[in-house]
Design an enzyme around this catalytic site. Sequence first.
Site, PDB file in Angstrom:
ATOM      1  N   ALA A   9       8.707   1.763  -4.680  1.00  0.00           N
ATOM      2  CA  ALA A   9      10.068   1.557  -4.171  1.00  0.00           C
ATOM      3  C   ALA A   9      11.095   2.218  -5.065  1.00  0.00           C
ATOM      4  CB  ALA A   9      10.350   0.058  -4.058  1.00  0.00           C
ATOM      5  N   GLY A  11      12.244   5.550  -4.819  1.00  0.00           N
ATOM      6  CA  GLY A  11      12.965   6.701  -4.289  1.00  0.00           C
ATOM      7  C   GLY A  11      14.443   6.439  -4.024  1.00  0.00           C
ATOM      8  N   ARG A  15      18.617  11.468   1.879  1.00  0.00           N
ATOM      9  CA  ARG A  15      18.993  11.723   3.273  1.00  0.00           C
ATOM     10  C   ARG A  15      19.620  10.501   3.950  1.00  0.00           C
ATOM     11  NH1 ARG A  15      13.666  13.622   5.898  1.00  0.00           N
ATOM     12  NH2 ARG A  15      14.968  13.557   7.784  1.00  0.00           N
ATOM     13  N   LYS A  22      17.048   3.107  -0.775  1.00  0.00           N
ATOM     14  CA  LYS A  22      16.476   3.300   0.559  1.00  0.00           C
ATOM     15  C   LYS A  22      15.673   2.093   1.026  1.00  0.00           C
ATOM     16  CE  LYS A  22      13.062   6.268   1.097  1.00  0.00           C
ATOM     17  NZ  LYS A  22      12.266   7.484   1.375  1.00  0.00           N
ATOM     18  N   GLY A  80       6.505  11.848  -9.116  1.00  0.00           N
ATOM     19  CA  GLY A  80       5.428  11.820  -8.147  1.00  0.00           C
ATOM     20  C   GLY A  80       4.794  10.459  -7.999  1.00  0.00           C
ATOM     21  N   ASP A 105       9.108   2.083   1.963  1.00  0.00           N
ATOM     22  CA  ASP A 105       9.807   2.684   3.103  1.00  0.00           C
ATOM     23  C   ASP A 105       8.860   2.924   4.283  1.00  0.00           C
ATOM     24  OD1 ASP A 105       8.298   4.745   2.086  1.00  0.00           O
ATOM     25  OD2 ASP A 105       9.954   6.175   1.909  1.00  0.00           O
ATOM     26  N   GLU A 154      -1.671  18.458   0.239  1.00  0.00           N
ATOM     27  CA  GLU A 154      -0.252  18.411   0.575  1.00  0.00           C
ATOM     28  C   GLU A 154       0.120  19.642   1.391  1.00  0.00           C
ATOM     29  OE1 GLU A 154       1.827  16.028   0.141  1.00  0.00           O
ATOM     30  OE2 GLU A 154       0.617  14.737  -1.143  1.00  0.00           O
ATOM     31  N   ASN A 226      13.299   7.883   6.219  1.00  0.00           N
ATOM     32  CA  ASN A 226      13.933   8.763   5.243  1.00  0.00           C
ATOM     33  C   ASN A 226      15.380   9.099   5.571  1.00  0.00           C
ATOM     34  OD1 ASN A 226      11.584   9.365   3.452  1.00  0.00           O
ATOM     35  ND2 ASN A 226      10.729  10.121   5.380  1.00  0.00           N
ATOM     36  N   ALA A 362      36.022 -31.008  23.207  1.00  0.00           N
ATOM     37  CA  ALA A 362      36.452 -29.635  22.975  1.00  0.00           C
ATOM     38  C   ALA A 362      37.480 -29.566  21.850  1.00  0.00           C
ATOM     39  CB  ALA A 362      37.048 -29.060  24.251  1.00  0.00           C
TER      40      ALA A 362
END
Length: 450
Positions: A9, A11, A15, A22, A80, A105, A154, A226, A362
Amino acid sequence: MKTALIVLAAGKGTRMNSDLPKVLHPIAGEAMLIHALSAAAHLEPAHKVVVAGHGAEQVRAAALDYDPEITVVTQEEQRGTAHAVAQARETLAGFEGTALVLYGDTPFVRPETLDRMQAALADHEIVVLGFEAADPGRYGRLVMEGDRLDRIVEWKDATDEERAITFCNSGLIACRAELMFDLIAQVSDKNAAGEYYLTDLPGIARERGLSATAVSCDEAETLGVNSRSDLAAAEAAFQARRRAEALEDGVTLMAPETVFFARDTVIGRDALVEPNVVFGPGVTVESGATIRAFSHLEGCHVSRGATVGPYARLRPGAELAEETRVGNFVEIKNARINEGAKVNHLSYIGDATVGARANIGAGTITCNYDGVMKHHTHIGAGAFIGSDTMLVAPVTVGEGAMTGSGSVITSDVEPYALALSRAPQVEKPGMARKLFEMLKAKKAKSQRGS
């Protein structure tokens, strides 16, 4: 075998164009991070580690609010996914069990899928989660040899032949914790991004004569978020699934596409939900209850046979017993409404207990807040509260008592008593005509002058 969760968690989520980390952006009323953690709750993990980075203190607060036993570690520099998992090494030192890596995410992985990953570890040292992608795009590719995973490539590093593969990597991986950290120590950053990839683990394991495999799931489970567009798509996907589940479970949704659920919403069968209803976190609605149109519920419990709305708001701590009625433009907060009681229109009941079969007229307001402290109002069984009554807490209205319309009640009312607190009505004959004539003359003079 015991399980340790490692939830990545860290990142920033550039964007998203947001100051909020995020993983804390909400889907169905709760942060994506909480969705990821809750998906694995049934595994009863021995350790839960959240790897934070950007906005670490906010992520820490959210994680510990969900579960105080979570350990939050910080990835100071994002280098990474393998580097991120390595931050959990010290926390899990000496742990003999499975390490399961999830992503904060990627909120929709199903518990059943995690079970299949766990089961596959009986025959393989490493298990990753893959999916057949309708549009593989820039996902990492899973290169399989039968049921064995040879390597993960990748997209940036893939050949044209490898990019033609449609079986893609979700990022989730399971392995014995000790072996995972041993393999991570051998990961290199010699790649196009200059990062330490967790995806290198199967290839390193194969070189050591170890076995890896991939478990497949539906692509919808691997939906990553993202961007704001992704977030909207994730919300839509969650709501579509929960509406379908509610209908399957015997809940009547008059206009399913207009009803919005939270992650933990519970609704019993034969409940009726009218259009444009929003369920926030922490709501339970029992069988046979009716939630009428344009109502908003959060942190509350609605019992069998109760009716809520239309245009009602139930806030945290609202407890509605069986056969209660909460009507239009009524707000209930931290209050218990007992069996058969009615609060039918235009009222606020906060920090209160309303007795069985009481009738709240009321415009009634429990004046519960003095600017510093909250105070409790108790309304006895069978009491009748006249319209436009102000109940200034702390105050008790006894069983079977009555308040006159327009009263301001500042003292306790004995059982079966009538309480009135109105200023005397004064009538001045002909005064209305004189007043109107005076005002009209003043207006005409003003218009002539302009």
